[in-house]
Enzyme design. Structure first.
Site, short mmCIF file in Angstrom:
data_model
loop_
_atom_site.label_atom_id
_atom_site.label_comp_id
_atom_site.label_asym_id
_atom_site.label_seq_id
_atom_site.Cartn_x
_atom_site.Cartn_y
_atom_site.Cartn_z
N ILE A 121 42.39 49.45 25.56
CA ILE A 121 40.95 49.76 25.70
C ILE A 121 40.56 50.88 24.74
O ILE A 121 39.50 50.84 24.11
CB ILE A 121 40.60 50.19 27.15
CG1 ILE A 121 41.29 49.33 28.20
CG2 ILE A 121 39.09 50.22 27.34
CD1 ILE A 121 40.75 47.97 28.41
N ASN A 161 49.65 40.42 33.85
CA ASN A 161 48.28 39.93 34.01
C ASN A 161 48.11 38.50 33.50
O ASN A 161 48.85 38.04 32.63
CB ASN A 161 47.30 40.86 33.27
CG ASN A 161 47.26 42.26 33.88
OD1 ASN A 161 47.23 43.23 33.16
ND2 ASN A 161 47.27 42.36 35.21
N TYR A 213 48.95 52.66 42.18
CA TYR A 213 48.06 52.73 41.01
C TYR A 213 46.61 52.93 41.47
O TYR A 213 45.94 53.86 41.01
CB TYR A 213 48.18 51.45 40.17
CG TYR A 213 47.04 51.29 39.20
CD1 TYR A 213 46.05 50.34 39.41
CD2 TYR A 213 46.94 52.13 38.09
CE1 TYR A 213 44.97 50.23 38.54
CE2 TYR A 213 45.87 52.02 37.22
CZ TYR A 213 44.89 51.06 37.45
OH TYR A 213 43.82 50.96 36.60
N LYS A 257 44.00 56.27 40.96
CA LYS A 257 42.63 56.22 40.41
C LYS A 257 41.63 56.81 41.41
O LYS A 257 40.70 57.53 41.03
CB LYS A 257 42.24 54.79 40.04
CG LYS A 257 42.92 54.25 38.80
CD LYS A 257 42.56 55.05 37.55
CE LYS A 257 43.21 54.51 36.31
NZ LYS A 257 42.93 55.31 35.09
N ASN A 282 50.67 59.41 23.02
CA ASN A 282 52.13 59.63 22.89
C ASN A 282 52.85 58.31 22.55
O ASN A 282 54.06 58.24 22.51
CB ASN A 282 52.71 60.25 24.17
CG ASN A 282 52.68 59.25 25.34
OD1 ASN A 282 52.04 58.19 25.24
ND2 ASN A 282 53.36 59.56 26.43
N ASN A 287 38.13 43.14 35.11
CA ASN A 287 39.36 42.66 34.46
C ASN A 287 39.19 42.57 32.94
O ASN A 287 38.71 41.56 32.44
CB ASN A 287 39.75 41.30 35.04
CG ASN A 287 40.31 41.44 36.44
OD1 ASN A 287 39.59 41.90 37.34
ND2 ASN A 287 41.56 41.07 36.63
N GLY A 316 45.78 52.82 22.61
CA GLY A 316 46.06 51.73 23.58
C GLY A 316 45.03 50.62 23.49
O GLY A 316 44.16 50.61 22.62
N SER A 358 38.90 52.06 37.76
CA SER A 358 39.21 50.64 37.94
C SER A 358 38.60 50.11 39.23
O SER A 358 38.48 50.85 40.21
CB SER A 358 40.74 50.47 37.98
OG SER A 358 41.09 49.19 38.47
N ALA A 359 38.26 48.85 39.23
CA ALA A 359 37.74 48.19 40.44
C ALA A 359 38.80 48.17 41.53
O ALA A 359 38.50 47.86 42.68
CB ALA A 359 37.32 46.77 40.10
C1 WQD Z 1 44.19 37.83 37.93
C2 WQD Z 1 44.33 36.54 38.73
C3 WQD Z 1 46.28 36.46 40.12
C4 WQD Z 1 49.14 36.33 36.76
C5 WQD Z 1 44.98 43.84 37.74
C6 WQD Z 1 44.91 45.22 38.31
C7 WQD Z 1 43.62 45.86 37.92
C8 WQD Z 1 43.45 45.83 36.42
C9 WQD Z 1 43.55 44.39 35.91
C10 WQD Z 1 44.15 47.93 35.54
C11 WQD Z 1 44.80 36.79 40.17
C12 WQD Z 1 46.32 35.37 39.03
C13 WQD Z 1 47.98 36.39 37.53
C14 WQD Z 1 49.91 35.12 36.78
C15 WQD Z 1 48.32 34.14 38.29
N1 WQD Z 1 44.43 46.63 35.79
N2 WQD Z 1 47.59 35.32 38.28
N3 WQD Z 1 49.47 34.08 37.55
O1 WQD Z 1 45.47 41.50 39.67
O2 WQD Z 1 43.00 40.98 39.26
O3 WQD Z 1 43.96 43.06 38.32
O4 WQD Z 1 44.81 43.87 36.33
O5 WQD Z 1 43.12 48.53 35.68
O6 WQD Z 1 43.63 47.19 38.35
O7 WQD Z 1 44.92 45.10 39.73
O8 WQD Z 1 44.63 40.88 37.35
O9 WQD Z 1 45.39 39.32 35.62
O10 WQD Z 1 47.10 40.23 37.29
O11 WQD Z 1 45.42 38.55 38.05
O12 WQD Z 1 47.95 33.15 38.98
O13 WQD Z 1 50.98 34.99 36.12
O14 WQD Z 1 45.30 35.71 38.13
O15 WQD Z 1 46.76 35.95 41.36
O16 WQD Z 1 44.14 35.85 41.01
P1 WQD Z 1 44.29 41.54 38.78
P2 WQD Z 1 45.71 39.75 37.02
#
Ligand code: WQD
Length: 338
Positions: free
Chosen positions: A14, A200, A150, A154, A34, A180, A12, A126-127
């Site tokens: 990471i 993301n 999720y 964790k 898998n 992130n 994957g 995860s944070a």
């Molecule tokens: C980042 C910022 C959105 C998409 C998540 C999980 C976390 C980890 C990382 C697994 C936020 C903004 C996003 C878009 C946007 N995953 N955004 N438009 O939510 O901080 O973390 O992914 O471990 O557990 O919670 O990451 O990249 O989704 O969002 O404006 O199309 O970008 O509002 O401020 P997030 P993200």
């Protein structure tokens, strides 16, 4: 004697970057995957980066018999557990699948390890376990909570680990709370799987820059942040991978576990990331302001001091490097998709 490390989910995003970092640090590495969320040609690409064949076992952590077989057939000194589902949105739609895969998967793995007398583990957390962080920058002592299945999975995994370590059967476990993760290996051969519409920010921006998606929706610009958009602690996946090598080394050296944040301690807003990506890719990135996304926090960034103290970990890459390497990967994976 080379330490042999099993990476569950090692094909994957990471996991594959950590595979490279471990091989370069002199470890012998075995991948168990898998391929439910990893391209099947990743091991070939890893061989190109490291210069030798990746050893891969195709298996699912939910299949206890196959786990027992791996530990019976292979000499394994430690395990890094990446194999888990990780989409917040998907977890809200499929909570039971997340409990089964993430929680039962961990229990299966730890039981197989225990039976084989392998009790050194690095766990991918995860944070998200900080929920809506009340303390910024966020230290490991901040209150834990969850805002979605999720994050809950964790949190439960961390508590299962805590109770197993307390059972005093000689477990040493490193729990790594990622902020992130973004970016890609400088070779452009591995990166975040580009299939589908990304949840993301960074992979979405990458697709807009490449012209694969027309426009980015910025989820809210009325947050209490410098420019009103969400602030996050983006960390380069190559830095993150190095953190796993340092975690493993600390377990071997100290004979005791740790729970640490892996972040840079620096938050960047959505608009800052867009501007940096545009500079790194030399592409326009059209965006529009859209309503806030449910469950989003205004800001999240780590207090990275404990990881520095315990592991000697310090992020080296800045946001431009993250965007630049993401762009190189985006272009390469577009070419190979043709
Ligand atoms: C980042 C910022 C959105 C998409 C998540 C999980 C976390 C980890 C990382 C697994 C936020 C903004 C996003 C878009 C946007 N995953 N955004 N438009 O939510 O901080 O973390 O992914 O471990 O557990 O919670 O990451 O990249 O989704 O969002 O404006 O199309 O970008 O509002 O401020 P997030 P993200």
């Amino acid at each position: 004697m080379k330490q042999r490390v099993l990476l569950t989910g090692g094909a994957g995003y990471i996991g594959s970057h950590t595979y490279v970092a471990l091989v370069e640090a002199g470890y012998d590495v075995l991948i168990l995957d898998n391929f439910s969320n990893a391209a099947r040609d990743v091991p070939k690409r890893l061989a190109k980066i490291t210069g030798h064949e990746a050893v891969v076992v195709e298996a699912n952590v939910l299949d206890r018999a196959s786990l027992d077989r791996v530990f019976a057939e292979q000499k394994i000194d430690a395990v890094i557990h990446f194999a888990a589902f990780k989409s917040v949105g998907e977890s809200v739609r499929k909570p039971l699948a997340y409990m089964q895969n993430n929680v039962v998967g961990l229990v299966n793995l730890m039981q197989a390890m225990d039976n084989a007398g392998v009790r050194r583990l690095v766990f991918s957390s995860s944070a998200t376990v900080y929920g809506e962080a009340v303390e910024l920058p966020t230290p490991e002592t901040a209150p834990l909570s969850y805002g979605n299945p999720y994050g809950y999975s964790k949190l439960v995994c961390e508590q299962i680990i805590e109770q197993t370590v307390a059972s005093d059967r000689g477990w040493t476990v490193g729990v790594l709370r990622y902020f992130n993760p973004v970016g890609a290996h400088p070779s452009g051969l591995i990166g975040e799987d580009p299939s589908g519409i990304p949840d993301n920010l960074m992979p979405y921006v990458a697709k807009v820059a490449a012209g694969e998606l027309p426009i980015l929706s910025v989820f809210g610009n009325d947050y209490p942040t410098p420019d009103g958009t969400g602030v996050r602690d983006y960390i380069h996946v190559v830095d993150l991978a190095r953190g796993h090598v340092q975690s493993l080394a600390a377990l071997e050296r100290d004979g005791q576990g740790h729970v640490v944040n892996l972040g840079t301690g620096r938050g960047y807003s959505v608009l800052e990331l867009i501007a940096t990506y545009a500079r790194a890719s030399n592409r326009d990135i059209p965006y529009k302001i859209a309503p806030r996304r449910d469950g989003d926090a205004a800001a999240s960034y780590a207090d990275p001091s404990l990881a520095k103290k315990v592991l000697g970990f310090e992020a080296q890459y800045d946001l431009f490097d993250m965007c630049r390497t993401s762009w190189v990967w985006m272009q390469n994976s577009a070419e190979t998709a043709e």
